[in-house]
Every structure is written in structure tokens, then in C-alpha cells.
Design an enzyme around this catalytic site. Structure first.
Site, short mmCIF file in Angstrom:
data_model
loop_
_atom_site.label_atom_id
_atom_site.label_comp_id
_atom_site.label_asym_id
_atom_site.label_seq_id
_atom_site.Cartn_x
_atom_site.Cartn_y
_atom_site.Cartn_z
N SER A 123 57.50 27.65 20.12
CA SER A 123 56.06 27.43 20.21
C SER A 123 55.49 27.90 21.53
O SER A 123 54.27 27.99 21.68
CB SER A 123 55.73 25.94 20.03
OG SER A 123 56.36 25.17 21.05
N GLU A 156 52.39 31.89 13.00
CA GLU A 156 52.13 32.92 14.00
C GLU A 156 53.31 33.88 14.01
O GLU A 156 54.44 33.50 14.28
CB GLU A 156 51.95 32.31 15.38
CG GLU A 156 50.68 31.49 15.54
CD GLU A 156 50.54 30.87 16.93
OE1 GLU A 156 49.45 30.98 17.50
OE2 GLU A 156 51.52 30.29 17.43
#
Length: 505
Positions: A123, A156
Site C-alpha cells: 500500500s 491500483e
């Protein structure tokens, strides 16, 4: 590299919540999936948990019983990393530590075929750094899922400096085939979501520190006026302050101490005290047995009003007129500078100045500023602040008007930009800088914030709704009030506004 199809063998490393969730997503999409964890028995235990979750979906009528069995059959726990040698796509979801992940990727490179794709669910860590030193860094890519992975839509797709662009395009299509909403992003600190979201937390933390209002009121305003699913204090309590604070510090350090990302002393104190939120029983709120959530502050009024005057266009607040008229208020409209008058009170949409400053500079008496709302025709709550010389009678009249229109009214201290407006303006500013720096497209950034953190509107689309000129003015006034680079307007906002264009062009 071979074309993805449901025969593509997927391996997931890490049987925690994220790894198990990713394994479930891949298996539901039809892939044979191996799940590995270096803790003995952890992978098998995680698959039992997945099967229970699938069973709950069957009980709710959201999944066929036969499909549950098929999904579970596609999931295989393995007890050694060597068992992953034939995988065609490996997604690691292990501890967020650069050295540990680099060591794992080197091990996988030696173990798996040269055309095996190595993806990281990191992340915050750099994909470029993760791939550095490998023989084939072009096959390393980020696939950042959001928790819980089977539920959250966003992925993402993160490209490092060496990542093959064709691989990024293929992983984007794979994520779509898995029922996700993917976005492309470069490997920069925080990628899209963890970077652009920082102001959502930072501005409310600053408002709390400056005595604007209490946590419950600020949360309620961002929910009931801003349309956000959760307020920042209840959300950080849910995330965990250790996690949220660490991400903020990571982004702050990665940007060489840029003041826009400065961590909050208020949150640090919670972390130091071990008040990490729900998981520890205390955070901004008390979650221990018997504790009650404090209510948001709400203003009452003894006044009775039946008419008001609107001078000029109220800008983004113009839909308020429809609501006032529907509530039985007589509205007289005449030319002017975007002001609403009721009795002795003058109301105006905040432009980022202090109410007292604006009253003095614009020659307005009994001035009360109104905060931004996502939708003035349906918002349940609105914030106001007042200039120092506003009388109690004028404030009472303003409150009466808004309450008669159906708003719960909460007062915040006279601080620049109130609550929702300054939050949206700073989110849009950070999003614009991300576009300017090639982190992602305007469309992908807006999508990421809606699908990844459930924002009611993409921040760039929201800025265009408010008006780029107005958003710029708010930021300039915030910067002037605080004298800090934290609020410096993005060059992209300035340029697009000067060109008369749109951020999504």
C-alpha cells in the site's frame, strides 16, 4: 508472457485478511489458486474462513451452493514456497517491510519461470525499490487491493520505473475480469489513494486541535453535509491510529517533509497512549462496554422567520433557494454579490476567509458564513461560523432560517474555510498535484477516491462543480490565513483555470 485466462495459475503469499481476500477474489473469477503462508497451518485456516464467508453468501441467496463448492475446490493451501514454482501470477500480501518483500521477490525469481508475473499488494512501498536488483524487474508490478478485497472495488495497478507497460495494461484488464475497478498509477509515495486522502484526515485533525468543534460534530458535518460515508475520527478509529499515523508519517518522510503531509500531534498522542481505536477499545471515541457515542452539537433557535432576501447568485449554494421555498419561506431575489439576508443577519458561502476578516473587508455586519454541502437540497446538516460582532439576535434568525429549511445546524469556531469546504478544496488540490506529476489521470484519480475510499464525488469533479476559480480562491485565502505552504494551490489548478479549461480534458 502468456495471456491470462481462467486456467492461469495464481499464487497468493500471505494468509492474513488481505491475502485471503485476494485469493478468494481470484478463485471466484475461476482461477486455480494456491495460498501460502510461512506460519504452519495458517493457509488452511484462512481457506476455512473463506469457505465460511462463502457459506454466508449462500445463506443470503447471493451465491449458489454449487458455485460455493466450485470456488472452494479451486483454493489449495500449500505448506512450502517451493510448491509455487509453476504459478504464472504470484501476488504477495505479506508484512509491509521493504527488506522482507525484496528478499521474498528474489526467492521467487529463482524459483518461478521467467515469464511468471510477480505482483505486490503493497500500500505504500516503492515498486521500483522492490524490483531493484532483480534479473527481470520488468515483470514486477503493484496490485494494490483494498480491504476487504472481495468487497472493495478498487485495484491500483502500480508501475515501477522498470515495469513493462504491456504488463500494466494486461494486469489492468485482469483486474476488470475479476470484477474490479482498476486504475493505473505510478510508483510514487502513497500511490493515488493514500496520497490524495491525506487532507481528509489532516484538516479535521487540525480543526480539532484549533478548537473548531468536537469530534462528533466534525464527523457529523462531513457525513451529513459532505456526504462522506464516515467522518475522519470514526474512520481512523476503525483503521487503527497506529496504521493511519504510520502511513501519514511514511508519506511525509517520502516527500522530504513537505508540510502538506505533516502528521498530527493529536493523533500521535493517541498512538503514544495506546488508544488505537476500535481494536484497543479507545480512540477518539470510547468503545468499551456501556460507553455511549457523544452526539453532535446542534444549535436551537427561538426566532421565527418567514422571509429572506437573496442578493445575486449564491454560486454552488444556489440550490438552497429551492429548499427554502419548499419549506414555506418567501424568497425575494435581487441583484447583488451573492448574499442571503434574513432579519438582521447576512449569510454567505465561505470563501476561505475568517468570518470576522470578511465582515471587515467587505463591510458586512452580522455576518455568518455557511459551509459547503454536497447537495444543499438534501443535506441533513450544515455548519455555520460567525463574525465577532454578530449579535445573538442575528445568529438566532440565521439558525431559524436554516432549521426551518430542515437542516440541523452546527456552529464551528471562526476558522478559515469551515469544515467541508476546506476538506474538499485541499483534497482537490492534492489530486490536482497528483495529475500534474503524472501519478494518474484525472479520471483515474477521481475513480480511485470513489471506489477505494467511498468518497461521494471525485475531488477533481467536485472542484469543477464548485468552480475552479472558487476553489483557487479558497486555497489562496487558506494560505493567506495560515501563512503556510500546506495550502499552496496546485500549478495545475492555476493553469487550467487560466486557460478556461477543465481538469478532465
Amino acid at each position: 508472457m502468456s495471456v491470462f485466462n481462467t486456467n492461469t495459475r495464481v499464487a497468493v503469499i500471505g494468509a492474513g485478511a488481505m491475502g485471503a481476500g485476494i485469493a478468494q477474489v481470484a478463485a471466484q473469477a475461476g482461477h486455480p489458486v494456491q495460498l501460502y503462508d510461512n506460519r504452519p497451518g495458517a493457509a488452511a485456516q484462512a481457506l476455512q474462513g473463506i469457505d465460511r464467508q462463502l457459506g454466508q453468501l449462500v445463506d443470503k441467496g447471493k451465491l449458489d451452493a454449487a458455485e460455493r463448492e466450485a470456488i472452494s475446490a479451486r483454493l489449495q493451501p500449500v505448506e512450502s514456497i517451493e510448491a509455487l514454482a509453476d504459478a504464472q501470477l504470484v501476488i504477495e500480501a505479506i508484512v509491509e517491510n521493504l527488506q522482507v518483500k525484496q528478499d521474498l521477490l528474489r526467492q521467487l525469481e529463482a524459483l518461478c519461470a521467467d515469464d511468471c508475473i510477480l505482483a505486490s499488494n503493497t500500500s505504500s512501498l516503492s515498486i521500483t525499490s522492490l524490483a531493484a536488483g532483480l534479473r527481470r524487474p520488468q515483470r514486477v508490478i503493484g496490485m494494490h487491493f483494498f480491504n476487504p478485497a472481495p468487497v472493495m472495488a478498487l485495484v491500483e495497478v502500480v508501475s515501477g520505473l522498470a515495469t513493462d507497460p504491456q504488463l500494466a495494461a494486461r494486469l489492468y484488464q485482469l483486474a476488470k475480469a475479476w470484477g474490479k475497478q482498476p486504475v493505473h498509477t505510478r510508483s510514487t509515495p502513497g500511490f493515488i489513494v493514500n496520497r490524495v486522502a491525506r487532507p481528509f484526515y489532516a484538516e479535521s485533525l487540525r480543526l480539532l486541535q484549533e478548537g473548531a468543534a468536537d469530534c462528533a460534530t466534525l464527523d457529523a458535518l462531513l457525513r451529513d453535509a459532505g456526504g462522506f460515508r464516515m467522518g475522519p475520527f470514526e474512520l481512523t478509529d476503525l483503521i487503527g491510529h497506529d496504521v493511519n499515523y504510520a502511513v501519514t508519517c511514511s508519506v511525509f518522510d517520502a516527500f522530504y517533509g513537505d508540510f502538506r503531509f505533516q502528521p498530527s500531534l493529536v493523533q500521535k498522542e493517541l498512538v503514544d497512549a495506546g488508544r488505537l481505536g476500535r481494536k484497543s477499545g479507545q480512540g477518539f471515541y470510547d468503545y468499551r462496554e456501556g460507553a455511549e457515542r457523544p452526539p453532535a452539537a446542534e444549535l436551537q433557535s427561538t426566532a421565527r422567520v418567514d422571509r429572506c432576501v437573496v442578493e445575486g447568485c449564491l454560486g454552488v449554494m444556489q440550490p438552497l433557494l429551492q429548499r427554502l421555498k419548499a419549506s414555506g419561506i418567501s424568497v425575494t431575489e435581487r441583484p447583488g454579490n451573492g448574499l442571503l439576508r434574513v432579519g438582521d443577519a447576512t449569510l454567505a458561502l465561505s470563501d476561505g476567509r475568517l468570518a470576522s476578516q470578511r465582515a471587515r473587508e467587505d463591510g458586512l455586519s452580522n455576518l455568518l458564513l455557511v459551509d459547503l454541502a454536497l447537495d444543499y437540497t438534501s443535506a441533513a446538516r450544515i455548519a455555520i461560523s460567525k463574525a465577532a460582532d454578530t449579535t445573538a439576535q442575528a445568529q438566532d434568525q440565521a439558525i431559524a432560517l436554516l432549521r426551518q429549511a430542515g437542516f440541523s445546524v452546527s456552529e464551528v469556531a471562526d476558522l478559515p474555510g469551515l469544515v467541508v469546504l476546506r476538506t474538499v478544496a485541499t483534497l482537490a488540490n492534492e489530486a490536482a498535484d497528483a495529475v500534474l506529476q503524472g501519478v494518474g489521470s484525472a479520471a483515474d484519480i477521481d475513480l480511485a477516491m470513489r471506489a477505494g475510499v467511498n468518497y461521494p464525488c471525485g475531488p477533481l469533479a467536485w472542484a469543477e462543480h464548485i468552480g475552479l476559480g472558487y476553489t483557487l480562491r479558497v486555497l489562496q485565502n487558506l494560505q493567506s490565513s495560515y501563512g503556510e505552504t500546506r495550502y499552496r494551490p496546485s500549478l495545475l489548478l492555476r493553469r487550467v483555470h487560466a486557460q478556461g479549461g477543465h481538469l478532465h480534458d
